[in-house]
Enzyme design. Structure first.
Site, PDB file in Angstrom:
ATOM      1  N   LYS A   1       0.842  -1.210   0.000  1.00 33.60           N
ATOM      2  CA  LYS A   1       0.000   0.000   0.000  1.00 33.60           C
ATOM      3  C   LYS A   1       0.873   1.255   0.000  1.00 33.60           C
ATOM      4  CE  LYS A   1      -3.603   2.644   0.245  1.00 33.60           C
ATOM      5  NZ  LYS A   1      -4.489   2.734   1.408  1.00 33.60           N
ATOM      6  N   ALA A   2       1.979   1.228   0.737  1.00 33.27           N
ATOM      7  CA  ALA A   2       2.890   2.374   0.735  1.00 33.27           C
ATOM      8  C   ALA A   2       3.443   2.620  -0.664  1.00 33.27           C
ATOM      9  CB  ALA A   2       4.029   2.145   1.731  1.00 33.27           C
TER      10      ALA A   2
END
Length: 295
Positions: free
Chosen positions: A175-176
């Site tokens: 997700k980062a």
């Protein structure tokens, strides 16, 4: 449909729409909790469930607890080792944590849940508020695959696409990466359109050219017109963009990597926060690049 009872902690626009979606799908929503008590009370009335006033009460009332909180500090607070906590009498409970947090925060939650006989699953979202209401989330999941399989019917009713990534923290890492690249693309688009406007070009034409060339991107579709028209109603805030670029920066630092584009993008979004523009949508970064707007 699973027979498990479900509760939510964090019922802002994203969490509330997830709860509404599951209610529509026939699940029993047993409780909702939020530090913004008025919003939680209103949603509880709408869903016909308990407005829980303590975290321990949330855990007592549900088999599966979704959490959608703001940041690492909020996550650590709701899973505290003492005082009011979701971990109180949590043996056998399943926590599905959907907030964008650091991988380390997710690993801490996983370990804390395991220590009391509970289970923690990441469900990192790469989607919008409307997609939460429609059950069309894109979810990246991590934790114990057996627990994922147990709650998969619930996950499927919330999402149109999902990926199981691996062990605790792995979905947060991905997700980062997603948000880092999205934010960089958004900042780049803002600079391109800002320069085009300064040169006196028709921005409708420029966006059309971009869409048919190497300048094309997903953010051109979602944010390009909003940048031109200064329509920055919030779907994903500049403040969240700054936070998420910061998570990527910390992960890179831990790996000994230098990411100058991410650093520049984070600085732009942080500037928006400093200027009081953090509540605008991420498209609002164009306010920093178009002549005659915010400097």
């Amino acid at each position: 449909m699973s027979s498990k009872t479900i509760a939510f902690v964090g019922v802002g626009r994203m969490g509330a729409n997830m709860a509404r979606r599951l209610k529509d799908r026939g699940y029993t929503i047993s409780a909702v909790f939020d530090t913004h008590t008025e919003g939680a009370s209103t949603l509880a009335t709408e869903l016909g469930c308990q407005h829980a006033t303590t975290l321990a009460d949330v855990t007592a009332r549900a088999d599966v607890i979704f959490t959608v909180v703001t940041n690492d500090a909020s996550q650590r607070a709701i899973f505290a080792s003492s005082g009011d906590s979701l971990l109180t009498n949590a043996g056998g409970k399943i926590f599905i944590n959907c907030a964008t947090l650091s991988p380390q925060a997710h690993r801490e939650t996983y370990d804390a849940a395991k220590a009391v006989g509970a289970h923690s699953l990441e469900a990192s979202m790469a989607s919008s508020i409307s997609q939460a209401r429609e059950g069309k989330l894109y979810l990246m999941l991590a934790g114990d695959e057996a627990i994922y399989n147990e709650v998969q019917p619930i996950i499927e009713d919330l999402s149109i696409n999902r990926r199981f990534i691996g062990g605790a923290g792995r979905a947060a890492e991905v997700k980062a990466l997603v948000n880092m690249v999205m934010n960089i693309n958004t900042a780049g688009l803002a600079e391109g359109l800002g320069l085009a406007a300064a040169l006196g070009h028709d921005l409708d034409l420029i966006r059309e050219v971009f869409s048919q060339t190497g300048a094309n991107s997903r953010v051109l579709e979602t944010d390009g017109e909003d940048m031109a028209t200064r329509s920055h109603d919030c779907w994903f805030s500049a403040e969240h963009a700054a936070k998420d670029s910061g998570i990527a920066a910390q992960v890179a630092l831990e790996q000994g990597l230098n990411l100058p584009l991410n650093a520049a993008t984070q600085a732009q979004y942080q500037k928006m926060v400093t200027l009081g523009l953090g509540g605008l949508d991420k498209s609002g970064i164009a306010e920093l690049t178009f002549k005659g707007r915010h400097a």
